[in-house]
Design an enzyme around this catalytic site. Sequence first.
Site, PDB file in Angstrom:
ATOM      1  N   GLU A   1      31.697  36.412  46.594  1.00 28.42           N
ATOM      2  CA  GLU A   1      33.154  36.476  46.406  1.00 28.42           C
ATOM      3  C   GLU A   1      33.922  36.400  47.727  1.00 28.42           C
ATOM      4  OE1 GLU A   1      36.642  39.323  44.416  1.00 28.42           O
ATOM      5  OE2 GLU A   1      34.552  39.935  44.294  1.00 28.42           O
TER       6      GLU A   1
ATOM      7  N   LYS B   1      32.514  33.409  43.206  1.00 25.05           N
ATOM      8  CA  LYS B   1      33.702  34.082  42.673  1.00 25.05           C
ATOM      9  C   LYS B   1      34.866  33.879  43.636  1.00 25.05           C
ATOM     10  CE  LYS B   1      35.537  38.458  40.956  1.00 25.05           C
ATOM     11  NZ  LYS B   1      35.286  39.823  40.461  1.00 25.05           N
TER      12      LYS B   1
END
Length: 348
Positions: free
Chosen positions: A184, A226
């Site tokens: 992420e 992500k």
Amino acid sequence: MEMEHQAMNVKKLSETTVALLADHKGLFAMDESISTCNKRFSDAGIPKTEENRRTYRELIIKTTGLNESISGIILYHETIRQSDEAGIPFIKTIEDAGIVPGIKVDIGTEDLAGFLGEKITEGLDGLRYRLKEYARMGARFAKWRAAILIGQEIPSRNCIISNANALARYAALCQECSLVPIVEPEVMMLGSHSSKKCYQVTREVLSTVFEQLYLQNITLESMILKPNMILPGQDSGEKNTAEKIAENTIKCLMECVPPAVPGIAFLSGGQSPREASNRLNAMNQISASNLPWKLTFSFGRALQQTALAIWEGDDLNKVSAQQEIYHRVKCNRAANIGLYSDEMERRD
């Protein structure tokens, strides 16, 4: 034996990745730190106690029909050790529902030494041993978030490289322990920057992240990205349609994300629940089946925000809050198919 272990490792990673991306479902990010959860409780007028945090998380994972739209739940180190009122561990309840349990493993951001206004994510020390413990507890995937701020003369190249390197080292340790890494790199909405600036920074961040993932020998087929969507800063005053945001985001991803990556699960990053659903829907409508990766969601606030306001820490509001959670995850699964619409938000 070593070859046999590696084969088993690859098989387990593959099975988890397939399960997380199956049937147009998404991920529920229930991994707020204690301080973040307490702040949200405080804003909602809910007492900041461990028992209230446990009760709220039980409310989420016991939402009837959650598994229809959710493939995986990301837990926090407090939550993975908690149990319901009957003493049944949360992780067992999640598994029994056919949902894959995961765990957030970074320990948050700190100031990047020597670089004013920039952040580095911490948590690599001892991570191998923590991952092994989480895997023994039943976790099958993990998450690490890097936070990249846009401002005057930031992010610096060093900030981007340092965070990308940490993400890649985390991902390598995850795959070693048979945990699928959720990678992420979040370019934050905070600030007054334009969507054009967000595009430029996100492109550099993603390109650097994949350079570092290659250097760490990451199996791209067994990870999930992500990222943020391409959005203007929340104080910019710039307005874009969902279609324009979708177009810019897909263009940026096509330039940076290798086709070997099986799935991209967007973060909500402060968008309202409806905005997040609408923009995800626009991306899936544009892309149809023409992209090499699946597009899905890994939302936290955008799934919880309204439900938390309904619950208010009162057991009498529990069912209404669960109905709101069910509604939101259902809307986002529809967005994964490109079938979300304003009509779905009508609650007659």
